[in-house]
Design an enzyme around this catalytic site. Structure first.
Site, PDB file in Angstrom:
ATOM      1  N   HIS A  54       9.334   2.440  -4.963  1.00 16.29           N
ATOM      2  CA  HIS A  54       8.002   2.273  -4.386  1.00 16.29           C
ATOM      3  C   HIS A  54       8.065   1.812  -2.937  1.00 16.29           C
ATOM      4  O   HIS A  54       7.210   2.184  -2.133  1.00 16.29           O
ATOM      5  CB  HIS A  54       7.221   1.268  -5.235  1.00 16.29           C
ATOM      6  CG  HIS A  54       5.835   0.992  -4.764  1.00 16.29           C
ATOM      7  ND1 HIS A  54       4.941   1.988  -4.434  1.00 16.29           N
ATOM      8  CD2 HIS A  54       5.163  -0.191  -4.587  1.00 16.29           C
ATOM      9  CE1 HIS A  54       3.787   1.443  -4.065  1.00 16.29           C
ATOM     10  NE2 HIS A  54       3.907   0.132  -4.141  1.00 16.29           N
ATOM     11  N   PHE A  94      -5.934   1.178  -5.650  1.00 16.48           N
ATOM     12  CA  PHE A  94      -5.734   0.979  -4.218  1.00 16.48           C
ATOM     13  C   PHE A  94      -6.422   2.123  -3.478  1.00 16.48           C
ATOM     14  O   PHE A  94      -6.312   3.286  -3.895  1.00 16.48           O
ATOM     15  CB  PHE A  94      -4.239   0.973  -3.905  1.00 16.48           C
ATOM     16  CG  PHE A  94      -3.886   0.316  -2.605  1.00 16.48           C
ATOM     17  CD1 PHE A  94      -3.515  -1.014  -2.573  1.00 16.48           C
ATOM     18  CD2 PHE A  94      -3.939   1.021  -1.416  1.00 16.48           C
ATOM     19  CE1 PHE A  94      -3.188  -1.632  -1.366  1.00 16.48           C
ATOM     20  CE2 PHE A  94      -3.620   0.426  -0.211  1.00 16.48           C
ATOM     21  CZ  PHE A  94      -3.235  -0.914  -0.184  1.00 16.48           C
ATOM     22  N   HIS A 119       1.125  -3.073 -14.179  1.00 13.92           N
ATOM     23  CA  HIS A 119       2.218  -2.132 -13.927  1.00 13.92           C
ATOM     24  C   HIS A 119       3.429  -2.844 -13.332  1.00 13.92           C
ATOM     25  O   HIS A 119       3.325  -3.930 -12.771  1.00 13.92           O
ATOM     26  CB  HIS A 119       1.767  -1.004 -12.984  1.00 13.92           C
ATOM     27  CG  HIS A 119       1.394  -1.484 -11.615  1.00 13.92           C
ATOM     28  ND1 HIS A 119       0.125  -1.918 -11.302  1.00 13.92           N
ATOM     29  CD2 HIS A 119       2.113  -1.597 -10.469  1.00 13.92           C
ATOM     30  CE1 HIS A 119       0.076  -2.279 -10.037  1.00 13.92           C
ATOM     31  NE2 HIS A 119       1.279  -2.099  -9.501  1.00 13.92           N
ATOM     32  N   HIS A 143       7.413  -7.399  -0.459  1.00 19.08           N
ATOM     33  CA  HIS A 143       8.122  -6.332  -1.153  1.00 19.08           C
ATOM     34  C   HIS A 143       9.546  -6.176  -0.615  1.00 19.08           C
ATOM     35  O   HIS A 143      10.473  -5.881  -1.372  1.00 19.08           O
ATOM     36  CB  HIS A 143       7.376  -5.000  -1.009  1.00 19.08           C
ATOM     37  CG  HIS A 143       6.233  -4.829  -1.961  1.00 19.08           C
ATOM     38  ND1 HIS A 143       4.951  -5.228  -1.667  1.00 19.08           N
ATOM     39  CD2 HIS A 143       6.165  -4.293  -3.208  1.00 19.08           C
ATOM     40  CE1 HIS A 143       4.149  -4.948  -2.687  1.00 19.08           C
ATOM     41  NE2 HIS A 143       4.861  -4.382  -3.641  1.00 19.08           N
ATOM     42  N   GLU A 175       2.312  -6.352 -11.301  1.00 18.97           N
ATOM     43  CA  GLU A 175       1.042  -6.553 -10.599  1.00 18.97           C
ATOM     44  C   GLU A 175      -0.123  -6.192 -11.515  1.00 18.97           C
ATOM     45  O   GLU A 175       0.033  -5.503 -12.519  1.00 18.97           O
ATOM     46  CB  GLU A 175       1.010  -5.694  -9.320  1.00 18.97           C
ATOM     47  CG  GLU A 175       2.066  -6.126  -8.305  1.00 18.97           C
ATOM     48  CD  GLU A 175       2.270  -5.156  -7.158  1.00 18.97           C
ATOM     49  OE1 GLU A 175       2.736  -5.603  -6.093  1.00 18.97           O
ATOM     50  OE2 GLU A 175       2.006  -3.946  -7.338  1.00 18.97           O
TER      51      GLU A 175
END
Length: 209
Positions: free
Chosen positions: A58, A18, A52, A160, A172
């Protein structure tokens, strides 16, 4: 022997991350020589590199770290559903053809070919209403071949937040290119990282009896 599908993409210095996240790097702390009997490396990476599992930490400041999570959602009967070309959001309509007698784990393939050498800023995400619907059907874990279940530029992360509210787990960056639609056994255990917001997994599918 039951057939296995390795659904973890390769992890090395070329693995996409990312934008702004920590890429994979590796150095050798020791190398095999006459004076040293072993090779020993040191690696640095974001826990979101490659396949992951996200932890509640998160997306929730009070959320659990990945090492404290119950492992049951990451192991067991799952269904792979194809929603190729569903961009920009996977809706319930894209999944409807495969929702009968649904197991507790659902993996959604969105790509014909997963991008292994660059980050896809136009990734396919989930409509939060689709996540709600899957939760209503008893799903405990959602997986995707995208880097996120929300759009790459999202600030509110609505899918999320549904995951957080409904207590689901998420995988993901799964590599589903060669996996037919159908039911499998999922094995994708996170590491016991007691303060981390995510963990790499070596995700595999195994054919059912």
């Amino acid at each position: 022997m039951k057939k296995l599908w390795d659904i973890s993409p390769p992890v090395d210095a070329s693995s996409p991350v990312f934008p702004g996240d920590t890429p994979y790097t590796q150095r050798w702390a020791a190398t095999l020589t006459e004076a040293c009997p072993v090779n020993v490396s040191a690696i640095t990476l974001s826990p979101h590199v490659g396949a992951h599992a996200d932890a509640p930490l998160h997306y929730d400041p009070q959320g659990a770290a990945v090492g404290t999570l119950e492992l049951t959602p990451f192991l067991g009967h799952c269904r792979v559903i194809h929603a190729i070309g569903a961009w920009p959001l996977i809706t319930t309509a894209h999944l409807q053809h495969a929702l009968q007698d649904l197991p507790e784990r659902v993996l959604v393939r969105t790509c014909r070919q997963m991008p292994l050498d660059h980050f896809d800023t136009q990734l396919t995400a989930f409509d939060p209403q689709a996540v709600q619907h899957l939760a209503d059907l008893g799903v405990k874990l959602i997986g995707t071949d995208s880097a996120s279940i929300d759009p790459a530029d999202s600030k509110q992360l609505p899918s999320h937040q549904v995951i957080r509210q409904r207590g689901l787990r998420v995988l993901e960056n799964l590599w589903l290119d060669n996996v037919p639609e159908g039911d499998y056994e999922l094995i994708a255990l996170p590491l016991k990282l007691m303060r981390a917001d995510a963990s790499p997994v070596r995700a595999v599918l195994r054919e059912l009896p």
